[in-house]
Motif scaffolding. Structure first.
Motif, PDB file in Angstrom:
ATOM      1  N   SER A 173      56.046  34.234  34.080  1.00  0.00           N
ATOM      2  CA  SER A 173      55.160  33.921  32.964  1.00  0.00           C
ATOM      3  C   SER A 173      55.406  35.175  32.063  1.00  0.00           C
ATOM      4  O   SER A 173      55.557  36.534  32.556  1.00  0.00           O
ATOM      5  CB  SER A 173      53.831  33.969  33.534  1.00  0.00           C
ATOM      6  OG  SER A 173      53.480  32.438  34.284  1.00  0.00           O
ATOM      7  N   TYR A 174      54.775  34.605  30.864  1.00  0.00           N
ATOM      8  CA  TYR A 174      54.905  35.374  29.618  1.00  0.00           C
ATOM      9  C   TYR A 174      53.498  35.413  28.578  1.00  0.00           C
ATOM     10  O   TYR A 174      53.341  34.361  29.138  1.00  0.00           O
ATOM     11  CB  TYR A 174      55.890  35.647  28.886  1.00  0.00           C
ATOM     12  CG  TYR A 174      55.989  36.165  27.331  1.00  0.00           C
ATOM     13  CD1 TYR A 174      55.446  37.262  27.352  1.00  0.00           C
ATOM     14  CD2 TYR A 174      55.999  35.437  26.070  1.00  0.00           C
ATOM     15  CE1 TYR A 174      55.294  38.856  26.385  1.00  0.00           C
ATOM     16  CE2 TYR A 174      55.808  36.149  25.051  1.00  0.00           C
ATOM     17  CZ  TYR A 174      55.828  37.529  24.764  1.00  0.00           C
ATOM     18  OH  TYR A 174      55.577  38.720  23.966  1.00  0.00           O
ATOM     19  N   ILE A 175      52.550  36.835  28.994  1.00  0.00           N
ATOM     20  CA  ILE A 175      51.822  36.850  28.743  1.00  0.00           C
ATOM     21  C   ILE A 175      50.802  37.575  27.726  1.00  0.00           C
ATOM     22  O   ILE A 175      51.506  39.268  28.022  1.00  0.00           O
ATOM     23  CB  ILE A 175      50.451  36.839  29.851  1.00  0.00           C
ATOM     24  CG1 ILE A 175      50.293  38.194  30.688  1.00  0.00           C
ATOM     25  CG2 ILE A 175      50.504  35.579  30.746  1.00  0.00           C
ATOM     26  CD1 ILE A 175      49.218  39.103  31.720  1.00  0.00           C
ATOM     27  N   GLU A 176      50.147  37.676  26.925  1.00  0.00           N
ATOM     28  CA  GLU A 176      49.896  38.228  25.823  1.00  0.00           C
ATOM     29  C   GLU A 176      48.672  38.871  25.772  1.00  0.00           C
ATOM     30  O   GLU A 176      47.073  37.657  25.883  1.00  0.00           O
ATOM     31  CB  GLU A 176      50.395  37.907  24.201  1.00  0.00           C
ATOM     32  CG  GLU A 176      49.799  39.247  23.866  1.00  0.00           C
ATOM     33  CD  GLU A 176      50.693  38.779  21.623  1.00  0.00           C
ATOM     34  OE1 GLU A 176      49.394  38.675  21.352  1.00  0.00           O
ATOM     35  OE2 GLU A 176      51.210  37.812  21.736  1.00  0.00           O
ATOM     36  N   LEU A 177      47.837  40.558  26.337  1.00  0.00           N
ATOM     37  CA  LEU A 177      46.305  40.291  26.284  1.00  0.00           C
ATOM     38  C   LEU A 177      46.471  41.100  24.459  1.00  0.00           C
ATOM     39  O   LEU A 177      46.695  42.500  24.218  1.00  0.00           O
ATOM     40  CB  LEU A 177      46.329  41.488  26.787  1.00  0.00           C
ATOM     41  CG  LEU A 177      46.874  41.499  28.855  1.00  0.00           C
ATOM     42  CD1 LEU A 177      46.631  42.298  29.313  1.00  0.00           C
ATOM     43  CD2 LEU A 177      45.690  39.435  28.776  1.00  0.00           C
TER      44      LEU A 177
ATOM     45  N   LEU B 174      47.060  45.437  33.504  1.00  0.00           N
ATOM     46  CA  LEU B 174      46.856  44.514  35.359  1.00  0.00           C
ATOM     47  C   LEU B 174      46.135  44.448  36.097  1.00  0.00           C
ATOM     48  O   LEU B 174      45.448  43.265  36.281  1.00  0.00           O
ATOM     49  CB  LEU B 174      48.592  45.343  35.609  1.00  0.00           C
ATOM     50  CG  LEU B 174      49.137  45.604  35.146  1.00  0.00           C
ATOM     51  CD1 LEU B 174      50.632  46.466  36.288  1.00  0.00           C
ATOM     52  CD2 LEU B 174      49.980  43.720  35.172  1.00  0.00           C
ATOM     53  N   LYS B 175      45.074  45.547  35.949  1.00  0.00           N
ATOM     54  CA  LYS B 175      43.680  46.066  36.788  1.00  0.00           C
ATOM     55  C   LYS B 175      43.046  44.481  36.501  1.00  0.00           C
ATOM     56  O   LYS B 175      42.506  43.947  37.092  1.00  0.00           O
ATOM     57  CB  LYS B 175      43.402  46.807  36.841  1.00  0.00           C
ATOM     58  CG  LYS B 175      41.981  46.997  37.654  1.00  0.00           C
ATOM     59  CD  LYS B 175      41.590  48.557  37.427  1.00  0.00           C
ATOM     60  CE  LYS B 175      40.108  48.628  38.514  1.00  0.00           C
ATOM     61  NZ  LYS B 175      39.639  49.586  38.313  1.00  0.00           N
TER      62      LYS B 175
ATOM     63  N   PHE C  16      42.812  36.836  38.055  1.00  0.00           N
ATOM     64  CA  PHE C  16      43.813  35.714  38.453  1.00  0.00           C
ATOM     65  C   PHE C  16      44.274  36.440  39.545  1.00  0.00           C
ATOM     66  O   PHE C  16      45.744  37.522  38.964  1.00  0.00           O
ATOM     67  CB  PHE C  16      45.107  35.660  37.279  1.00  0.00           C
ATOM     68  CG  PHE C  16      44.347  35.299  36.028  1.00  0.00           C
ATOM     69  CD1 PHE C  16      43.891  34.044  36.381  1.00  0.00           C
ATOM     70  CD2 PHE C  16      43.693  35.973  34.931  1.00  0.00           C
ATOM     71  CE1 PHE C  16      43.204  33.111  35.012  1.00  0.00           C
ATOM     72  CE2 PHE C  16      43.534  35.721  34.149  1.00  0.00           C
ATOM     73  CZ  PHE C  16      43.418  34.419  34.176  1.00  0.00           C
ATOM     74  N   PRO C  17      43.699  35.813  40.823  1.00  0.00           N
ATOM     75  CA  PRO C  17      43.940  37.221  41.696  1.00  0.00           C
ATOM     76  C   PRO C  17      45.871  36.661  42.135  1.00  0.00           C
ATOM     77  O   PRO C  17      46.226  37.792  42.793  1.00  0.00           O
ATOM     78  CB  PRO C  17      43.374  36.169  43.224  1.00  0.00           C
ATOM     79  CG  PRO C  17      41.856  36.141  42.441  1.00  0.00           C
ATOM     80  CD  PRO C  17      41.989  35.640  41.290  1.00  0.00           C
ATOM     81  N   ASP C  18      45.945  35.730  41.754  1.00  0.00           N
ATOM     82  CA  ASP C  18      47.561  35.426  42.698  1.00  0.00           C
ATOM     83  C   ASP C  18      48.459  36.388  41.211  1.00  0.00           C
ATOM     84  O   ASP C  18      50.023  36.431  41.487  1.00  0.00           O
ATOM     85  CB  ASP C  18      48.215  34.150  41.738  1.00  0.00           C
ATOM     86  CG  ASP C  18      47.129  32.843  42.582  1.00  0.00           C
ATOM     87  OD1 ASP C  18      46.982  32.756  44.057  1.00  0.00           O
ATOM     88  OD2 ASP C  18      47.925  31.648  43.112  1.00  0.00           O
ATOM     89  N   ALA C  19      48.223  36.998  40.575  1.00  0.00           N
ATOM     90  CA  ALA C  19      48.621  37.711  39.617  1.00  0.00           C
ATOM     91  C   ALA C  19      48.800  39.061  40.665  1.00  0.00           C
ATOM     92  O   ALA C  19      49.592  39.880  40.417  1.00  0.00           O
ATOM     93  CB  ALA C  19      48.440  38.513  38.574  1.00  0.00           C
TER      94      ALA C  19
END
Length: 149
Positions: free
Chosen positions: A21-25, A46-47, A53-56
């Motif tokens: 996955s590609y995410i942007e914050l 990341l934290k 999203f625990p799977d992350a």
């Protein structure tokens, strides 16, 4: 947070094809991050992602970029809120909404949405619905957001 793999399937850097996955914050009003290093910001992000999203937690970060737009969020001087217009006006049946109105929040997209709810409440009160409430209570700050409160 934007899940870019789902929004830009042809430009997601191959993440979707490889099962990733590609995410942007995006962080608005992020003055507390200005002096932090790229590594510190990525670690904080990341934290936060892993908290919600625990799977992350099992994911591997392959690439990251940090862009600081210091002037991206309007930062008025203290006391300016006294001059922001209320949603109800002196004219009957005229209500205003927008990020520039008195919302208790900064002049952001979120503040603009909040002003819409406040304008709806003002309109309902003017129509005799004294107990109408459309604005949800603020959520308590958690994770990365605790740094900004």
């Amino acid at each position: 947070m934007f899940h870019k793999s789902r929004l830009l399937t042809t430009r997601a850097g191959g993440a979707a094809e490889s099962g990733g996955s590609y995410i942007e914050l995006v962080v608005s009003a992020s003055k507390s991050l200005i002096d932090k290093s790229r590594t510190e910001i990525v670690d904080l992000a990341l934290k936060e992602v892993r908290e919600f999203f625990p799977d992350a937690r099992a994911a591997n970060l392959l690439k990251s970029t940090v862009i600081k737009e210091v002037h991206a969020t309007y930062s008025p001087r203290p006391g300016i809120d006294a001059y922001r217009a209320q949603q109800a006006t002196e004219w009957p049946r005229v209500f205003v909404a927008g990020d520039w109105t008195a919302t208790g929040w900064p002049a952001t997209m979120e503040g603009a949405v909040r002003s819409g709810y406040l304008a709806a409440e003002a309109l309902a009160r003017a129509a005799g619905m004294k107990s109408a409430r459309f604005l949800s209570a603020d959520m308590p700050a958690s994770g990365l957001m605790r740094l900004f409160t």
